[in-house]
Design a protein around this motif. Structure first.
Motif, PDB file in Angstrom:
ATOM      1  N   SER A  96       0.881  -1.108   0.088  1.00 57.61           N
ATOM      2  CA  SER A  96      -0.032   0.080   0.078  1.00 57.61           C
ATOM      3  C   SER A  96       0.899   1.150  -0.118  1.00 57.61           C
ATOM      4  O   SER A  96       1.995   1.186   0.455  1.00 57.61           O
ATOM      5  N   GLY A  97       0.620   2.434  -0.856  1.00 57.67           N
ATOM      6  CA  GLY A  97       1.033   3.326  -0.719  1.00 57.67           C
ATOM      7  C   GLY A  97       1.681   3.779  -2.213  1.00 57.67           C
ATOM      8  O   GLY A  97       1.657   2.814  -2.980  1.00 57.67           O
ATOM      9  N   THR A  98       2.468   4.632  -2.538  1.00 54.59           N
ATOM     10  CA  THR A  98       3.121   5.081  -3.792  1.00 54.59           C
ATOM     11  C   THR A  98       4.367   5.522  -3.576  1.00 54.59           C
ATOM     12  O   THR A  98       4.815   6.417  -2.678  1.00 54.59           O
ATOM     13  N   TRP A  99       5.197   4.880  -4.429  1.00 52.68           N
ATOM     14  CA  TRP A  99       6.621   5.459  -4.655  1.00 52.68           C
ATOM     15  C   TRP A  99       6.879   5.713  -5.840  1.00 52.68           C
ATOM     16  O   TRP A  99       6.820   5.095  -6.897  1.00 52.68           O
ATOM     17  N   ASP A 100       7.001   7.235  -6.002  1.00 49.91           N
ATOM     18  CA  ASP A 100       7.244   7.759  -7.478  1.00 49.91           C
ATOM     19  C   ASP A 100       8.491   8.145  -7.875  1.00 49.91           C
ATOM     20  O   ASP A 100       8.708   8.927  -8.651  1.00 49.91           O
ATOM     21  N   PHE A 101       9.516   7.812  -7.001  1.00 55.62           N
ATOM     22  CA  PHE A 101      11.054   8.218  -7.522  1.00 55.62           C
ATOM     23  C   PHE A 101      11.364   9.469  -7.119  1.00 55.62           C
ATOM     24  O   PHE A 101      12.367  10.085  -7.295  1.00 55.62           O
ATOM     25  N   THR A 102      10.088  10.433  -6.482  1.00 61.59           N
ATOM     26  CA  THR A 102      10.778  11.822  -6.244  1.00 61.59           C
ATOM     27  C   THR A 102      11.038  11.809  -4.794  1.00 61.59           C
ATOM     28  O   THR A 102      11.767  13.048  -4.475  1.00 61.59           O
ATOM     29  N   GLN A 103      11.140  10.791  -4.031  1.00 63.09           N
ATOM     30  CA  GLN A 103      11.405  10.976  -2.617  1.00 63.09           C
ATOM     31  C   GLN A 103      12.794  10.561  -2.561  1.00 63.09           C
ATOM     32  O   GLN A 103      13.273   9.360  -2.992  1.00 63.09           O
ATOM     33  N   LYS A 104      13.712  11.264  -2.123  1.00 61.10           N
ATOM     34  CA  LYS A 104      15.229  10.924  -1.901  1.00 61.10           C
ATOM     35  C   LYS A 104      15.597   9.950  -1.050  1.00 61.10           C
ATOM     36  O   LYS A 104      16.277   9.073  -1.226  1.00 61.10           O
ATOM     37  N   ASN A 105      14.915   9.828   0.293  1.00 57.58           N
ATOM     38  CA  ASN A 105      15.103   8.767   1.216  1.00 57.58           C
ATOM     39  C   ASN A 105      13.882   8.232   1.564  1.00 57.58           C
ATOM     40  O   ASN A 105      13.221   8.375   2.684  1.00 57.58           O
ATOM     41  N   PRO A 106      13.374   7.216   0.736  1.00 58.83           N
ATOM     42  CA  PRO A 106      12.198   6.585   0.852  1.00 58.83           C
ATOM     43  C   PRO A 106      12.215   5.610   1.931  1.00 58.83           C
ATOM     44  O   PRO A 106      13.320   4.839   2.385  1.00 58.83           O
ATOM     45  N   ILE A 107      11.238   5.253   2.702  1.00 52.58           N
ATOM     46  CA  ILE A 107      11.301   4.385   3.804  1.00 52.58           C
ATOM     47  C   ILE A 107       9.880   3.315   3.411  1.00 52.58           C
ATOM     48  O   ILE A 107       8.906   3.804   2.899  1.00 52.58           O
ATOM     49  N   ILE A 108      10.285   1.882   3.671  1.00 47.92           N
ATOM     50  CA  ILE A 108       9.200   0.885   3.413  1.00 47.92           C
ATOM     51  C   ILE A 108       9.045   0.373   4.696  1.00 47.92           C
ATOM     52  O   ILE A 108      10.410  -0.274   5.238  1.00 47.92           O
ATOM     53  N   GLN A 109       7.937   0.291   5.233  1.00 49.28           N
ATOM     54  CA  GLN A 109       7.546  -0.457   6.468  1.00 49.28           C
ATOM     55  C   GLN A 109       7.298  -1.832   6.040  1.00 49.28           C
ATOM     56  O   GLN A 109       6.175  -2.064   5.576  1.00 49.28           O
ATOM     57  N   VAL A 110       7.623  -2.888   6.800  1.00 51.70           N
ATOM     58  CA  VAL A 110       7.228  -4.423   6.511  1.00 51.70           C
ATOM     59  C   VAL A 110       6.560  -4.785   7.803  1.00 51.70           C
ATOM     60  O   VAL A 110       6.903  -4.420   8.957  1.00 51.70           O
ATOM     61  N   LEU A 111       5.373  -5.285   7.503  1.00 49.57           N
ATOM     62  CA  LEU A 111       4.289  -5.804   8.566  1.00 49.57           C
ATOM     63  C   LEU A 111       4.140  -7.284   8.402  1.00 49.57           C
ATOM     64  O   LEU A 111       3.614  -7.688   7.128  1.00 49.57           O
ATOM     65  N   PHE A 112       4.766  -8.145   9.210  1.00 50.21           N
ATOM     66  CA  PHE A 112       4.423  -9.447   9.100  1.00 50.21           C
ATOM     67  C   PHE A 112       2.901 -10.121   9.875  1.00 50.21           C
ATOM     68  O   PHE A 112       2.804  -9.819  10.950  1.00 50.21           O
ATOM     69  N   GLU A 113       2.191 -10.528   9.038  1.00 52.64           N
ATOM     70  CA  GLU A 113       0.716 -10.731   9.455  1.00 52.64           C
ATOM     71  C   GLU A 113       1.018 -11.994  10.710  1.00 52.64           C
ATOM     72  O   GLU A 113       0.209 -11.922  11.745  1.00 52.64           O
ATOM     73  N   ASN A 114       1.945 -13.085  10.407  1.00 58.32           N
ATOM     74  CA  ASN A 114       2.414 -13.919  11.277  1.00 58.32           C
ATOM     75  C   ASN A 114       3.326 -13.442  12.083  1.00 58.32           C
ATOM     76  O   ASN A 114       4.680 -13.725  11.805  1.00 58.32           O
ATOM     77  N   ASN A 115       3.176 -12.629  12.915  1.00 58.19           N
ATOM     78  CA  ASN A 115       4.291 -11.831  13.755  1.00 58.19           C
ATOM     79  C   ASN A 115       5.163 -12.665  14.657  1.00 58.19           C
ATOM     80  O   ASN A 115       5.838 -12.100  15.717  1.00 58.19           O
ATOM     81  N   THR A 116       4.739 -13.797  14.944  1.00 51.28           N
ATOM     82  CA  THR A 116       5.528 -14.679  15.777  1.00 51.28           C
ATOM     83  C   THR A 116       6.127 -15.919  15.204  1.00 51.28           C
ATOM     84  O   THR A 116       6.277 -17.049  15.575  1.00 51.28           O
ATOM     85  N   ALA A 117       6.165 -15.807  13.808  1.00 53.46           N
ATOM     86  CA  ALA A 117       6.975 -16.865  12.986  1.00 53.46           C
ATOM     87  C   ALA A 117       8.545 -16.918  13.307  1.00 53.46           C
ATOM     88  O   ALA A 117       9.083 -16.167  14.098  1.00 53.46           O
ATOM     89  N   GLU A 118       8.855 -18.127  13.021  1.00 54.88           N
ATOM     90  CA  GLU A 118      10.272 -18.377  13.407  1.00 54.88           C
ATOM     91  C   GLU A 118      11.170 -17.527  12.592  1.00 54.88           C
ATOM     92  O   GLU A 118      10.971 -16.929  11.592  1.00 54.88           O
ATOM     93  N   ILE A 119      12.534 -17.463  12.916  1.00 50.51           N
ATOM     94  CA  ILE A 119      13.430 -16.487  12.288  1.00 50.51           C
ATOM     95  C   ILE A 119      13.722 -16.807  10.861  1.00 50.51           C
ATOM     96  O   ILE A 119      13.582 -15.870  10.089  1.00 50.51           O
ATOM     97  N   PRO A 120      14.035 -18.165  10.368  1.00 54.86           N
ATOM     98  CA  PRO A 120      14.210 -18.633   8.863  1.00 54.86           C
ATOM     99  C   PRO A 120      12.900 -18.058   8.179  1.00 54.86           C
ATOM    100  O   PRO A 120      13.165 -17.658   6.939  1.00 54.86           O
ATOM    101  N   GLU A 121      11.993 -18.347   8.779  1.00 56.57           N
ATOM    102  CA  GLU A 121      10.805 -18.130   7.992  1.00 56.57           C
ATOM    103  C   GLU A 121      10.275 -16.489   7.618  1.00 56.57           C
ATOM    104  O   GLU A 121      10.527 -16.063   6.398  1.00 56.57           O
ATOM    105  N   GLU A 122      10.694 -15.916   8.539  1.00 52.73           N
ATOM    106  CA  GLU A 122      10.475 -14.267   8.297  1.00 52.73           C
ATOM    107  C   GLU A 122      11.675 -13.940   7.600  1.00 52.73           C
ATOM    108  O   GLU A 122      11.789 -12.796   6.698  1.00 52.73           O
ATOM    109  N   ALA A 123      12.922 -14.394   7.715  1.00 54.22           N
ATOM    110  CA  ALA A 123      14.233 -14.101   6.812  1.00 54.22           C
ATOM    111  C   ALA A 123      13.774 -14.311   5.216  1.00 54.22           C
ATOM    112  O   ALA A 123      14.261 -13.658   4.541  1.00 54.22           O
TER     113      ALA A 123
END
Length: 291
Positions: A96-123
């Protein structure tokens, strides 16, 4: 005889003209080559690649786990969130959101629906996001800020999921990262210690595996390792001991481009408060964007 002399005279008359023409061609070619080189050099000097910064939460983390840090970066005028990557339980990623390349330092926020998954899976899920950003936005490098278990997830990604064609992890900021145990699970306050060379006296299975593959971590990365000390005698942030957080140095300090640590002290250094801490925000913004 006279005819031969006339022809010879004509040849000597043409020679200076031919010589001047030849010299002019060489001179013009040299100028063209010089101009081309200067143009290429100028393009290289003035071209600044866009480096996005990915934020990932820890075990049980939610939107607000990284949102306060992102808002601090936006308020400082250092960066702006352009995308949220929603990772479903099956690993499918939607944005969700828009990245149109005009932003010099863009941020991408990552949200895991399964927020208690094991480390290898989230990797693996993190790798899906990174590879998508590479294919969709042609990124060649990125920064990453993590909280809590997001640190080991990033470490595991770098050691096991990253390939030679992956974008370069330019800067990495683990906050409250449990790299050698978690209190109440496989660590206790003041039971472990670091030798003079930074080696942990007690190493859990995950840490020993990290050590085995440590040289796979990208050597180009600059690291700022932030951890908390409540100053209540536990030498911890209530969940991660300082030894566990600082054990990252023994794995990577001599291998990466640069490595530094920052201890946050006091009641605001509690594990879940570190991602909403003004001192942490200032340090992250300074380290990533020099603002």
């Amino acid at each position: 005889m006279t005819k031969h002399m006339k022809n010879e005279h004509r040849n000597y008359t043409l020679f200076p003209f031919i010589l001047k023409t030849f010299i002019s061609i060489i001179f013009c070619g040299s100028l063209l080559a010089l101009f081309s080189n200067n143009t290429t050099t100028d393009n290289k000097v003035h071209f600044t690649p866009i480096v996005p910064t990915i934020y990932i939460h820890g075990y049980g983390g939610v939107f607000n786990s990284t949102e306060h840090m992102i808002q601090a970066a936006e308020k400082a005028g250092a960066a702006k969130k352009v995308l949220i990557a929603h990772v479903a339980v099956d690993g499918k990623v939607t944005y969700s959101g828009t990245w149109d390349f005009t932003q010099k330092n863009p941020i991408i926020q990552v949200l895991f629906e399964n927020n208690t998954a094991e480390i290898p899976e989230e990797a693996k899920w993190l790798n899906t996001v990174v590879e998508h950003l590479k294919s969709a936005y042609a990124i060649s490098e990125f920064n990453l800020v993590s909280h809590s278990m997001g640190g080991p997830v990033t470490l595991y990604w770098a050691l096991h999921e990253r390939t030679s064609s992956s974008p370069i992890l330019k800067k990495f900021v683990p906050i409250a990262g449990p790299f050698d145990g978690v209190i109440y699970i496989d660590d206790s306050p003041n039971t472990n210690s670091l030798a003079s060379d930074g080696k942990p006296k007690i190493q859990d299975n995950a840490y020993r595996a990290y050590y085995q593959y440590r040289m796979r971590f990208p050597s180009e990365t600059h690291i700022l390792n932030i951890y908390g000390n409540l100053e209540d005698g536990s030498n911890s942030d209530s969940l991660v001991t300082n030894v566990s957080a600082k054990s990252l140095a023994y794995l990577l300090k001599s291998h990466v481009a640069s490595y530094q640590e920052l201890m946050i002290k006091g009641t605001d250094a509690q594990h879940s408060q570190l991602h909403n801490n003004a001192e942490v925000n200032r340090a992250v913004i300074k380290f990533l964007w020099n603002r």
